[in-house]
Design an enzyme around this catalytic site. Structure first.
Site, mmCIF file in Angstrom:
data_model
loop_
_atom_site.group_PDB
_atom_site.id
_atom_site.type_symbol
_atom_site.label_atom_id
_atom_site.label_comp_id
_atom_site.label_asym_id
_atom_site.label_seq_id
_atom_site.Cartn_x
_atom_site.Cartn_y
_atom_site.Cartn_z
ATOM 1 C CB ALA A 170 -0.896 0.022 1.230
ATOM 2 C CG ASP A 171 1.872 3.842 -3.003
ATOM 3 O OD1 ASP A 171 1.440 3.071 -3.878
ATOM 4 O OD2 ASP A 171 3.069 4.186 -2.928
#
Lengths: 352, 352
Positions: free
Chosen positions: B245-246
């Site tokens: 995930a960013d």
């Protein structure tokens, strides 16, 4: 005007060299059967319908120059040359079927005592020329029916945004195209706002060929990578997806370029209608369901390299199926030259 | 052993040159802040956590050699050098946050009269070394929790087949990785049958980096193109998807590399659990939902070219968003270093 992948007038044949696309646009002259064999074998022409038509047209070119006036010898030459042409791409089934039909025609013209050598030649060449005409007519009918189906589902006279996958245009057919034919029809009807085309990994037919056709014809278009389809459907409202087909089973299950199944799933998730455009010859009523279709696996190199340039880590295994099967339940309609059919009505309604 | 993207022992730092991957494996020596700035600026090291750690470690290397015994001067030098390091990649936020923390530490050590110049130096270097240790510890905890969650969902002691997207391994972190850390843990537990990694167009992090890591560590793995995910899930039973995930919003919506959203949709369609693996620092409780995340659009050239080689038709428009947002409803669990959370319980249950 529509991109011409095959330029033909009686006595003259040129094909667009697809090996040079998209960077160069160059036509290659085909002066007879030997040239026909070469352009097919070297894959300067691709796509099953296009291969069949170019092969047979190369024979028409050669026959016209032929001084022979003996029907028996002509018949024999025709059979030999057609078998030679089929050998250029042994797995392409359309040219084999077309050759069988033409050999039957040559046999019956040769046997018919009321047919002169000149009649024979004229009727034989005409029959080949009709293949070209019929393929384009069928594609135009597909375009018309697809355009109507998509526009009829709209309220008012709004414009449409369409997504397509792989290449199904002039470059894969005698001209006009199947799914891309539907897009051409929408554009001609001035109802097309925008087309999105996927690059279609691993062979990039979308980025190389579809994008080339769309740029050539000034159809407003945007290229996306294959994994952007759902982001696109979330960000911008897409009116419909239109794709081609390699083979449609009697229950409507459809084999097409790898990635088609995934697009159908995300289209359903976003409530976007999903159409398959294909001529009736692609519907195989002998095949009860899509499960029966064997999936061809292609060489790793198609995924690991772009030309001579390696893009994947050395040593990694690859899985490279060339197409997948979209279940009929995800398909809104199958667009043919005889109209649009619901996949579950195909078997009952398609003219046999 | 796990691939080392950062090799550090006190007084010595080397980083794996990611510009040469996957074709060459070469380490670059970092002998101080100027070298640190260069490897970050030239993108020989990539990935937000890795950038922050390499930058700060380059300062630790330089401080150790520093003969200065005046705390005020040391404090001043540290602040100047950290600001210089941050300037190497102005958009990378982790190194900015790390620099702020370290400047605060230098200020308090400098002001504390009980701290000698030697203590200052030792405690400051130790604090940087702890960043490296903590990042790896957190990733190992993520791996352990993810491995347990996936194995607990199985009946019996069967082996698992996992799909991942993009690169979330040693090359993007201080070592071990997030989603790839979960895969490493499954492999270490001898419960991993196979990993499938997507090539992750347009920048090919999967084909270049993830495939490289998997080959390096002899984890049984197969590369697919992004559009093959649903064909794979249909052909072979996949136990779980794990991605990185960013940024995760308070409601569990997750921004990650473009294509993640599409994989989540097809995973749901095939009833395959879909996990996000990320440290708690990636969860932004100030962000109520994923809609609030601005999607960065990247240059067309990333899609139209591979190196200097043009792969798309000249003149075609491109749309190139670098990530997309997967709605929480499609996510089975968010794996952190403190455990696995249901996306809709994130706000209540994550330790603040």
């Amino acid at each position: 005007m529509s991109l011409e992948s095959i330029r033909y007038e009686r006595g003259r044949l040129e094909i667009l060299d697809q090996l040079l696309l998209p960077l160069q646009t160059r036509y290659v002259k085909v002066q007879g059967v030997e040239d026909g064999w070469k352009v097919i074998n070297k894959m300067q022409v691709r796509g099953a319908p296009a291969i069949a038509i170019v092969g047979c047209l190369s024979l028409a070119i050669e026959l016209l120059k032929d001084e022979c006036s003996d029907k028996k010898i002509m018949r024999q030459e025709i059979e030999g040359k057609l078998n030679y042409l089929v050998s250029a791409r042994p797995t392409a089934v359309n040219i084999k079927l077309a050759a069988d039909d033409l050999i039957n025609l040559a046999n019956s013209l040769s046997a018919d005592e009321n047919v002169t050598a000149n009649d024979f030649k004229e009727r034989f060449i005409k029959s080949i020329e009709n293949m070209l005409i019929k393929d384009i007519e069928d594609n135009k009918a597909i375009g018309k029916f697809g355009c109507e189906a998509i526009l009829n589902s709209l309220e008012g006279d709004s414009h449409v945004r369409v997504l397509t996958h792989c290449n199904t245009g002039s470059l894969a057919t005698a001209g006009y195209g199947t799914a891309l034919g539907v897009i051409r029809s929408l554009h001609a009807a001035k109802r097309l706002e925008h087309v999105y085309c996927t690059e279609t990994r691993p062979y990039n037919q979308g980025a190389r060929l579809t994008a080339y056709e769309l740029v050539h014809e000034k159809i407003p278009a945007t290229l996306i990578v294959d994994s952007m389809v759902s982001a696109l459907m979330h960000a911008r409202s897409i009116t419909a997806v239109v794709v081609g087909a390699d083979r449609v089973a009697a229950n409507g299950d459809t084999a097409n370029k790898i990635g088609t199944y995934q697009i159908a799933i995300v289209a359903r998730y976003h409530n976007v209608p999903f159409y398959v455009a294909a001529p009736l010859t692609s519907i195989d009523m002998a095949l009860s369901t899509g499960d029966k279709i064997k999936i061809e696996e292609r060489p790793d190199r198609e995924m690991t390299h772009i030309g001579e340039h390696r893009i994947a880590a050395p040593g990694i295994n690859c899985w490279n199926p060339s197409f997948d099967v979209t279940p009929a339940a995800l398909i809104t309609g199958i667009i043919t030259e005889k109209g649009v059919f619901a996949p579950d009505r195909l078997y009952e309604e398609v003219p046999k």
